[in-house]
Design a protein around this motif. Structure first.
Motif, PDB file in Angstrom:
ATOM      1  N   UNK A 269       0.781  -1.097   0.070  1.00 26.09           N
ATOM      2  CA  UNK A 269       0.112   0.069  -0.144  1.00 26.09           C
ATOM      3  C   UNK A 269       0.759   1.247  -0.086  1.00 26.09           C
ATOM      4  N   UNK A 270       0.756   2.012  -0.842  1.00 29.88           N
ATOM      5  CA  UNK A 270       1.659   3.219  -0.940  1.00 29.88           C
ATOM      6  C   UNK A 270       0.795   4.376  -1.936  1.00 29.88           C
ATOM      7  N   UNK A 271       1.426   5.643  -1.503  1.00 33.20           N
ATOM      8  CA  UNK A 271       0.870   6.761  -2.446  1.00 33.20           C
ATOM      9  C   UNK A 271       2.227   7.629  -2.919  1.00 33.20           C
ATOM     10  N   UNK A 272       2.338   7.999  -4.022  1.00 29.82           N
ATOM     11  CA  UNK A 272       3.057   8.761  -4.651  1.00 29.82           C
ATOM     12  C   UNK A 272       2.502  10.215  -4.640  1.00 29.82           C
ATOM     13  N   UNK A 273       3.351  11.402  -4.250  1.00 28.52           N
ATOM     14  CA  UNK A 273       2.790  12.796  -4.326  1.00 28.52           C
ATOM     15  C   UNK A 273       4.039  13.579  -4.991  1.00 28.52           C
ATOM     16  N   UNK A 274       3.516  14.492  -5.789  1.00 26.63           N
ATOM     17  CA  UNK A 274       4.154  15.621  -6.135  1.00 26.63           C
ATOM     18  C   UNK A 274       3.841  16.816  -5.338  1.00 26.63           C
ATOM     19  N   UNK A 275       5.051  17.235  -4.664  1.00 27.26           N
ATOM     20  CA  UNK A 275       4.925  18.329  -3.717  1.00 27.26           C
ATOM     21  C   UNK A 275       4.901  19.736  -4.280  1.00 27.26           C
ATOM     22  N   UNK A 276       5.284  19.779  -5.428  1.00 31.27           N
ATOM     23  CA  UNK A 276       5.244  20.873  -6.259  1.00 31.27           C
ATOM     24  C   UNK A 276       4.500  20.799  -7.309  1.00 31.27           C
ATOM     25  N   UNK A 277       2.982  20.657  -7.115  1.00 29.10           N
ATOM     26  CA  UNK A 277       2.200  20.606  -8.419  1.00 29.10           C
ATOM     27  C   UNK A 277       0.779  21.239  -7.989  1.00 29.10           C
ATOM     28  N   UNK A 278       0.773  22.632  -7.848  1.00 32.06           N
ATOM     29  CA  UNK A 278      -0.632  23.248  -7.475  1.00 32.06           C
ATOM     30  C   UNK A 278      -1.654  22.751  -8.051  1.00 32.06           C
ATOM     31  N   UNK A 279      -2.733  22.885  -7.285  1.00 28.30           N
ATOM     32  CA  UNK A 279      -4.128  22.576  -8.019  1.00 28.30           C
ATOM     33  C   UNK A 279      -5.202  23.172  -7.035  1.00 28.30           C
ATOM     34  N   UNK A 280      -6.457  23.508  -7.426  1.00 28.85           N
ATOM     35  CA  UNK A 280      -7.423  24.042  -6.935  1.00 28.85           C
ATOM     36  C   UNK A 280      -8.790  23.233  -6.923  1.00 28.85           C
ATOM     37  N   UNK A 281      -9.388  23.380  -5.618  1.00 31.05           N
ATOM     38  CA  UNK A 281     -10.470  22.598  -5.414  1.00 31.05           C
ATOM     39  C   UNK A 281     -11.750  23.169  -6.062  1.00 31.05           C
ATOM     40  N   UNK A 282     -12.533  22.468  -7.070  1.00 33.88           N
ATOM     41  CA  UNK A 282     -13.460  23.071  -7.546  1.00 33.88           C
ATOM     42  C   UNK A 282     -14.650  21.955  -7.608  1.00 33.88           C
ATOM     43  N   UNK A 283     -15.970  22.228  -7.499  1.00 30.87           N
ATOM     44  CA  UNK A 283     -16.868  21.294  -7.703  1.00 30.87           C
ATOM     45  C   UNK A 283     -16.639  20.108  -8.851  1.00 30.87           C
ATOM     46  N   UNK A 284     -16.221  20.700  -9.816  1.00 32.81           N
ATOM     47  CA  UNK A 284     -16.034  19.630 -11.133  1.00 32.81           C
ATOM     48  C   UNK A 284     -14.712  18.576 -10.619  1.00 32.81           C
ATOM     49  N   UNK A 285     -13.927  18.725  -9.738  1.00 35.58           N
ATOM     50  CA  UNK A 285     -13.117  17.780  -9.541  1.00 35.58           C
ATOM     51  C   UNK A 285     -13.266  17.112  -8.239  1.00 35.58           C
ATOM     52  N   UNK A 286     -14.321  17.259  -7.408  1.00 36.61           N
ATOM     53  CA  UNK A 286     -14.807  16.609  -6.177  1.00 36.61           C
ATOM     54  C   UNK A 286     -15.111  15.147  -6.680  1.00 36.61           C
ATOM     55  N   UNK A 287     -14.597  14.129  -6.135  1.00 37.03           N
ATOM     56  CA  UNK A 287     -15.095  12.782  -6.263  1.00 37.03           C
ATOM     57  C   UNK A 287     -16.129  12.318  -5.348  1.00 37.03           C
ATOM     58  N   UNK A 288     -16.133  12.914  -4.254  1.00 37.37           N
ATOM     59  CA  UNK A 288     -17.218  12.256  -3.220  1.00 37.37           C
ATOM     60  C   UNK A 288     -18.677  12.466  -3.845  1.00 37.37           C
ATOM     61  N   UNK A 289     -19.583  11.535  -3.716  1.00 34.73           N
ATOM     62  CA  UNK A 289     -21.026  11.709  -4.434  1.00 34.73           C
ATOM     63  C   UNK A 289     -21.709  12.734  -3.926  1.00 34.73           C
ATOM     64  N   UNK A 290     -21.459  13.505  -2.916  1.00 35.98           N
ATOM     65  CA  UNK A 290     -22.040  14.626  -2.621  1.00 35.98           C
ATOM     66  C   UNK A 290     -21.824  15.749  -3.360  1.00 35.98           C
ATOM     67  N   UNK A 291     -20.581  15.892  -3.983  1.00 30.29           N
ATOM     68  CA  UNK A 291     -20.173  16.918  -4.983  1.00 30.29           C
ATOM     69  C   UNK A 291     -19.859  18.176  -4.530  1.00 30.29           C
ATOM     70  N   UNK A 292     -19.581  18.371  -3.085  1.00 30.79           N
ATOM     71  CA  UNK A 292     -18.857  19.595  -2.578  1.00 30.79           C
ATOM     72  C   UNK A 292     -17.725  19.196  -1.771  1.00 30.79           C
ATOM     73  N   UNK A 293     -17.115  20.402  -1.406  1.00 30.50           N
ATOM     74  CA  UNK A 293     -16.148  20.024  -0.274  1.00 30.50           C
ATOM     75  C   UNK A 293     -15.991  21.265   0.413  1.00 30.50           C
ATOM     76  N   UNK A 294     -15.499  21.302   1.769  1.00 32.32           N
ATOM     77  CA  UNK A 294     -15.089  22.573   2.421  1.00 32.32           C
ATOM     78  C   UNK A 294     -14.006  23.325   2.007  1.00 32.32           C
TER      79      UNK A 294
END
Length: 449
Positions: free
Chosen positions: A381-406
């Motif tokens: 079990x592992x995760x790879x992360x790029x620590x220098x790759x900015x991205x903005x949370x928007x409703x269009x990229x929220x994967x939870x079924x509820x479709x929003x994020x705080x």
């Protein structure tokens, strides 16, 4: 199962950061070394400049299945979890029906075996009158027993002192508690209803579900656990005062009483209610800046042992209701690691401390069999992360079924690029590979007997 070779990454594991390659075979970590190029693999990932973490283990989520699947379900939320680097989760019993019998609990395991993209376990729910059923739970196959001291979604309140005494004196498993004093909350609510009627502003949520209510309930279960030698885990610490209830000197393997902090209590404060409103309404409530800072201090100094999410989705329609009508909780699994990495970028926590609290310690605390570390012979079990790759949370990229994020509108500095679950490349640069499902977690229980 396909083999995977990951090259050139910075591995954050067991208190160190080392540049190494990782070879995965038959679902397990096979080799970790500085140059594994002589090995052939079905899939090779160049992770140069990126960081590898053990897969995150989230010990508190609400995936709403069965019975509440208009909010979320095991498939959608495990998918969001995998995209966020969470490879294993432990889900709570306040579904419909509530998981308060062995038969109902096993039905949830059956659903997960067909739908979950991450590894899974499920808490068994305590009530005022199901102690005999609790004592039948197999500690090697179930993560723990959940006790709600405060009423929340599903209202599984255990408020009978005799029932609590029996649970703490007879149960040999981890007892995980939602600790809020319901009588204090009710008295506070009456006071604010007298002032505002049914139109209470959400900013008073931390006054109604107050610090006093949290501390009183947490102290009660800590005292019970000390009295009976119980194995207690207090969830979602929300006040600075509660932090002092827990020991920071003992190593985790020797602790009988442990504590958890959640992402929202480490990130938000009561100052955010004006902007976020019900979208940061959780139980227990997000409180003061001082509480937030002292919780983080408790995480860093060892009073608090793990960091989790309390991921608990509700629909936009439900959250847009008035304060009294809007349910508590929100989605967090997709953003928990990147939120902590933002705190790393702010200089508030080290990478190895994130791994300790979100990977190693959950595995130690719950005695999960061969997970939580990057070690040969462990489940991969592992995760790879790029620590220098900015991205903005928007409703269009929220994967939870509820479709929003705080976190909507926030730009995270880091991005999860790959997630491997039990040796399977489940997530790769935004693409999911769903042909293999997650595994049921197993527990090698010694501490809890």
């Amino acid at each position: 199962m396909k083999s995977i070779l990951i090259t050139g990454a910075n591995i954050v594991n067991e208190g160190k950061i080392t540049r190494s390659d990782v070879l995965i075979k038959d679902g397990m970590f096979y080799n970790i070394g500085t140059d594994l190029s002589e090995f052939e693999a079905d899939t090779t990932i160049d992770a140069s400049g990126k960081y590898i973490f053990p897969g995150l283990i989230d010990d508190q989520v609400h995936f709403r299945e069965p019975g509440l699947t208009h909010k979320a379900d095991i498939y959608t939320e495990s998918k969001a979890a995998v995209a966020g680097g969470i490879t294993s989760y432990m889900e709570m019993p306040n579904t419909v029906p509530q998981a308060t019998t062995l038969e109902l609990l096993e039905e949830k395991f059956s659903i997960a075996s067909e739908k979950s993209l991450a590894n899974y376990s499920f808490f068994f729910g305590a009530t005022n009158d199901n102690i005999e059923e609790i004592l039948k739970v197999d500690p090697e196959n179930v993560c723990g027993i959940k006790v709600f001291q405060g009423s929340s979604t599903g209202n599984m309140l255990v408020d009978n002192p005799e029932s609590l005494d029996r649970i703490f004196s007879e149960c040999k498993m981890i007892i995980a508690t939602h600790s809020e004093n319901d009588n204090i909350i009710k008295a506070n609510l009456q006071k604010y209803q007298a002032k505002f009627g049914d139109d209470i502003p959400v900013k008073y949520h931390p006054k109604i579900r107050s610090a006093e209510a949290c501390y009183d309930a947490s102290k009660k279960v800590v005292d019970l656990a000390r009295k009976y030698g119980s194995r207690l885990h207090v969830l979602h610490i929300s006040t600075g005062k509660e932090v002092g209830l827990f020991d920071k000197k003992l190593p985790l393997v020797e602790k009988r009483i442990t504590a958890e902090a959640c992402i929202h209590h480490l990130w938000f404060s009561e100052d955010d209610y004006e902007e976020k409103g019900n979208f940061i309404k959780w139980n227990p409530a997000i409180k003061t800046v001082d509480d937030r800072d002292k919780i983080l201090e408790g995480v860093l100094d060892g009073h608090i042992d793990v960091i989790a999410t309390d991921h608990a989705p509700h629909t936009l329609e439900e959250k847009n209701k008035s304060y009294l009508s809007a349910p508590s909780g929100g989605p967090l699994v997709q953003h928990s690691l990147v939120a902590m990495l933002d705190l790393y970028h702010q200089g508030k926590i080290r990478l190895d401390q994130i791994v300790e609290k979100m990977c190693h310690n959950p595995a130690i605390l719950f005695e999960i069999d061969k997970r939580g570390y990057i070690r040969p012979g462990y489940h991969a079990d592992l995760v790879i992360a790029d620590l220098d790759s900015p991205w903005t949370v928007e409703k269009s990229n929220v994967l939870s079924k509820c479709g929003w994020s705080p976190f909507e509108g926030h730009t995270f500095k880091s991005k999860v690029t790959h997630t491997v679950v039990s040796g399977h490349l489940a997530f790769e640069n935004g693409t999911f590979h769903e042909e293999q499902k997650g595994h049921r977690l197993k527990f090698s229980r010694k501490l809890q007997v």
